[in-house]
Design an enzyme around this catalytic site. Structure first.
Site, PDB file in Angstrom:
ATOM      1  N   GLU A 171      -6.220 -10.746  -1.311  1.00  0.00           N
ATOM      2  CA  GLU A 171      -7.020 -10.579  -0.076  1.00  0.00           C
ATOM      3  C   GLU A 171      -8.510 -10.597  -0.422  1.00  0.00           C
ATOM      4  O   GLU A 171      -9.294  -9.795   0.094  1.00  0.00           O
ATOM      5  CB  GLU A 171      -6.651  -9.257   0.608  1.00  0.00           C
ATOM      6  CG  GLU A 171      -5.168  -9.130   0.890  1.00  0.00           C
ATOM      7  CD  GLU A 171      -4.785  -7.882   1.683  1.00  0.00           C
ATOM      8  OE1 GLU A 171      -5.676  -7.167   2.169  1.00  0.00           O
ATOM      9  OE2 GLU A 171      -3.564  -7.643   1.814  1.00  0.00           O
ATOM     10  N   GLU A 201       0.799  -1.234   0.000  1.00  0.00           N
ATOM     11  CA  GLU A 201       0.000   0.000   0.000  1.00  0.00           C
ATOM     12  C   GLU A 201       0.833   1.287   0.000  1.00  0.00           C
ATOM     13  O   GLU A 201       0.583   2.196   0.785  1.00  0.00           O
ATOM     14  CB  GLU A 201      -0.967  -0.017   1.188  1.00  0.00           C
ATOM     15  CG  GLU A 201      -1.895  -1.221   1.165  1.00  0.00           C
ATOM     16  CD  GLU A 201      -2.884  -1.260   2.340  1.00  0.00           C
ATOM     17  OE1 GLU A 201      -2.764  -0.439   3.247  1.00  0.00           O
ATOM     18  OE2 GLU A 201      -3.777  -2.126   2.317  1.00  0.00           O
ATOM     19  N   ASP A 212      -1.356  -4.115  -3.117  1.00  0.00           N
ATOM     20  CA  ASP A 212      -2.118  -2.879  -2.859  1.00  0.00           C
ATOM     21  C   ASP A 212      -3.602  -3.094  -3.156  1.00  0.00           C
ATOM     22  O   ASP A 212      -3.980  -4.057  -3.819  1.00  0.00           O
ATOM     23  CB  ASP A 212      -1.571  -1.721  -3.711  1.00  0.00           C
ATOM     24  CG  ASP A 212      -1.737  -0.364  -3.019  1.00  0.00           C
ATOM     25  OD1 ASP A 212      -2.669  -0.194  -2.206  1.00  0.00           O
ATOM     26  OD2 ASP A 212      -0.917   0.540  -3.312  1.00  0.00           O
TER      27      ASP A 212
HETATM   28  C1  XIL Z   1      -5.969  -6.314   8.289  1.00  0.00           C
HETATM   29  C2  XIL Z   1      -6.371  -7.497   9.152  1.00  0.00           C
HETATM   30  O1  XIL Z   1      -7.432  -8.191   8.539  1.00  0.00           O
HETATM   31  C3  XIL Z   1      -6.773  -7.015  10.504  1.00  0.00           C
HETATM   32  O2  XIL Z   1      -7.078  -8.118  11.346  1.00  0.00           O
HETATM   33  C4  XIL Z   1      -5.626  -6.200  11.086  1.00  0.00           C
HETATM   34  O3  XIL Z   1      -5.946  -5.699  12.284  1.00  0.00           O
HETATM   35  C5  XIL Z   1      -5.286  -5.036  10.178  1.00  0.00           C
HETATM   36  O4  XIL Z   1      -4.962  -5.525   8.917  1.00  0.00           O
HETATM   37  N1  XIL Z   1      -4.824  -4.655   3.620  1.00  0.00           N
HETATM   38  C6  XIL Z   1      -3.840  -5.514   4.033  1.00  0.00           C
HETATM   39  C7  XIL Z   1      -4.092  -6.417   5.182  1.00  0.00           C
HETATM   40  O5  XIL Z   1      -2.797  -5.611   3.379  1.00  0.00           O
HETATM   41  O6  XIL Z   1      -2.929  -6.718   5.902  1.00  0.00           O
HETATM   42  C8  XIL Z   1      -5.133  -5.849   6.099  1.00  0.00           C
HETATM   43  O7  XIL Z   1      -5.429  -6.810   7.096  1.00  0.00           O
HETATM   44  C9  XIL Z   1      -6.376  -5.478   5.327  1.00  0.00           C
HETATM   45  C10 XIL Z   1      -6.073  -4.423   4.304  1.00  0.00           C
END
Ligand code: XIL
Length: 343
Positions: free
Chosen positions: A258, A152, A194
């Site tokens: 994700e 990110e 990202d």
């Molecule tokens: C999030 C997790 O799901 C949460 O449990 C944590 O508290 C914060 O991070 N983008 C990402 C992930 O790259 O690492 C994030 O995960 C969600 C957004």
């Protein structure tokens, strides 16, 4: 009256429960899929939640740790690294032949307070970053073969995010992060990860140009993670597919890193059953699009959690219901959408 009432009622309940059960073959995803199918893991639940450990090794062959490899957990104090949880997860993955994807080395969130409060000149910050990246990669090198090195780093308009690393090291911190990562493991696959890249807009163009220019300088970044926190109808599937194809054309592997498909924007006006069907269709077209990539460019599709109960989105809205399993760890129609797309 009573005599007729109960059989009819139980028949009704029975037919409703049949309708609720998705009609698809529940063969293991990991065996059906020609590319790795991953899931973000909450390691606490892997210890305590029976449903969770029954599902994970059976269905998935790739894991991304949801939290435990972020800097605040792995590097809690200056010069102190805590690999206990990571080592347990490595053992688990080894036992079930699951790939473990390292997430994430350099990010503006989940930092320990000592890094947030660190005072130093650019050289001292760079040394800190180098030590962080290389200590972690070297520790995990025996098992972890792929990393989200930087996470990110871009704003939605394509400019660089003014995070703690950029402010203290300068614009070159991204390039340096990849150089140090490569030095620590010459054969690992290095990713940039990202969100919103799959919108195929200015953020994606900026990221693609940036990593093409690094390549031209001899810094090899192997793949790009599209986070894919999507809704039922946004981004358009044509944009998602085009983003992936463009990455392939430029020689980058693609990770849907994700994935979750949230329902809540539509929650007020549609029945739950209808929404779950739309989610199933959305899942199907996403996987179909991914299947259009050449096999060597498909790093995998990773879901950001096992069940709706585990999702980070559920904290914001109970109606998001974005994952393959419902809050009771029962398969949802979305699971069938995935299987259907593989046919
Ligand atoms: C999030 C997790 O799901 C949460 O449990 C944590 O508290 C914060 O991070 N983008 C990402 C992930 O790259 O690492 C994030 O995960 C969600 C957004």
């Amino acid at each position: 009256m009573k005599k007729i009432f109960w059989p009819i009622l139980s028949l009704l309940i029975f037919s409703f429960s049949i309708q609720d059960e998705p009609q698809c073959n529940t063969a293991k995803l990991r065996d059906r899929s020609p590319f790795p199918v991953g899931v973000a893991i909450n390691t606490e639940k892997l210890k305590d939640e029976e449903n969770y450990w029954k599902i994970v090794p059976v269905q998935f062959n790739s894991i991304t740790p949801e939290r435990i490899m972020k800097p605040m957990y792995l590097h809690p104090k200056k010069g102190v690294y805590d690999f206990a949880e990571t080592d347990h997860l490595i053992d688990f993955c080894r036992q079930f032949q699951i790939r473990l994807h390292g997430h994430t080395l350099i990010w503006h969130k989940s930092l320990p307070t000592w890094i947030e409060n660190f005072k130093g000149d650019p050289k001292e910050w760079e040394d800190l970053m180098k030590d962080h990246i290389q200590t972690i990669i070297r520790h995990c090198k025996g098992y972890i073969k792929s990393w989200d090195v930087v996470n990110e780093a871009f704003n939605d308009d394509g400019t660089l995010r003014k995070n703690i690393w950029l402010k203290n090291i300068g614009d070159s911190y991204i390039e340096k992060a990849y150089r140090y990562a490569r030095e620590a493991d010459t054969s690992a696959l290095l990713f940039y990860n990202d969100y919103s890249l799959e919108r195929y807009g200015s953020k994606f163009t900026a990221v693609l140009n940036y990593f093409k220019s690094l390549k031209a300088k001899g810094i090899k970044v192997d793949g790009i993670g599209l986070q894919m926190h999507v809704t039922l109808d946004y981004p358009y599937i044509s944009d998602i597919d085009q983003t992936a194809i463009n990455l392939q054309e430029e020689g980058f592997m693609v990770h849907y890193s994700e994935l979750d498909i949230r329902l809540n924007e539509h929650g007020l006006f549609s029945s739950k059953k209808h929404l779950l069907e739309l989610q199933q269709q959305r899942m199907q077209v996403i996987v179909k699009g991914f299947m259009k990539l050449k096999p060597q460019y498909r790093f995998g599709i990773t879901f950001w959690g096992v069940s709706d109960n585990d999702s980070w989105l559920t904290e914001k809205s109970m109606r998001a219901r974005p994952l393959l399993y419902d809050a009771r760890y029962k398969i949802k129609p979305m699971y069938c959408g995935f299987i259907e797309a593989l046919r």
